[in-house]
Enzyme design. Sequence first.
Site, short mmCIF file in Angstrom:
data_model
loop_
_atom_site.label_atom_id
_atom_site.label_comp_id
_atom_site.label_asym_id
_atom_site.label_seq_id
_atom_site.Cartn_x
_atom_site.Cartn_y
_atom_site.Cartn_z
CB CYS A 115 -0.93 0.01 1.21
SG CYS A 115 -0.09 0.23 2.77
N PRO A 116 0.45 2.33 -0.59
CG PRO A 116 0.29 4.58 -1.26
CD PRO A 116 1.24 3.59 -0.63
#
Lengths: 86, 191
Positions: A20-21
């Site tokens: 992530c992201p």
Amino acid sequence: MPEKSEIKIDKVLDIKGEICPYTFVKSKLALEEMEDGEVLKVIVDYPPATENVPRSLEKEGNDILSVEKTGEKIWEIVVRKKSDNI
Amino acid sequence: MKDLKEDLKTIKEYLKLNSEIVGVRLAKDDIAEGHPKEGQFYCWFVRQSAISGERFNLNEKDFTCPNPELCLGLREPKYVEVELRVKEKYKTVQVGDVENADVLLFMINPRQLMDLSILLGGITASFKGETAVCGEATARCYIEKKPSLTLLCHGARDFSGYKDDEMVLAVPVFMVPDMVKRINELKALGH
């Protein structure tokens, strides 16, 4: 909801190795290129992505059709692009 | 409260900190006012508060990155357990105000971290570049009641404007008086 075997996958996004992201950013970008009502399968190997990808796409009005563990460290997320007119 | 603000002023001056120290409080209530006009990453709100002093009340709809919802107790995980998360249920994350804060976030450079580690008598750090300001800093500090450092994540550096030399240290509010006591001791010794 149709049976899993009945769902036609329009695009597969393999983002193994991403964390992530970028997991949910790349998923959003892939959906942006698709038509309303089309179905995207996202393949991830980063466990938190099984939470943040569906959540992120769901918040934008898309339908999460399934989240399934398909290997020791592999998950598949199937999502239908928001389809207000369908 | 006056003492806390005075203490934080003393710490800011000692560290030569140009940014604000950001308070974070997890609230059980829905708070209607003080929400941003547009959603952002949690780490963006923290940095914005650090550079401008702005305060935010944030709930699930305010976050464009889903990780703080899980890390800070706004939502339960559905599919896998999340390593760093506050398990108690909260509805609002208050960012900015130090009054009644649970955790203080320092946006710092390596030299300021060195000075903070001296004031705190050492910092034991664990980080891996994921769920950084929300998990590694805020949630871990909240859960373990001790300082927690993050070198940030791609979300913070690529999407929330953190510079290459910036990092975030979370400190429980109750440690502030001892930090000031240490500053005064060092000053008395001529440092």
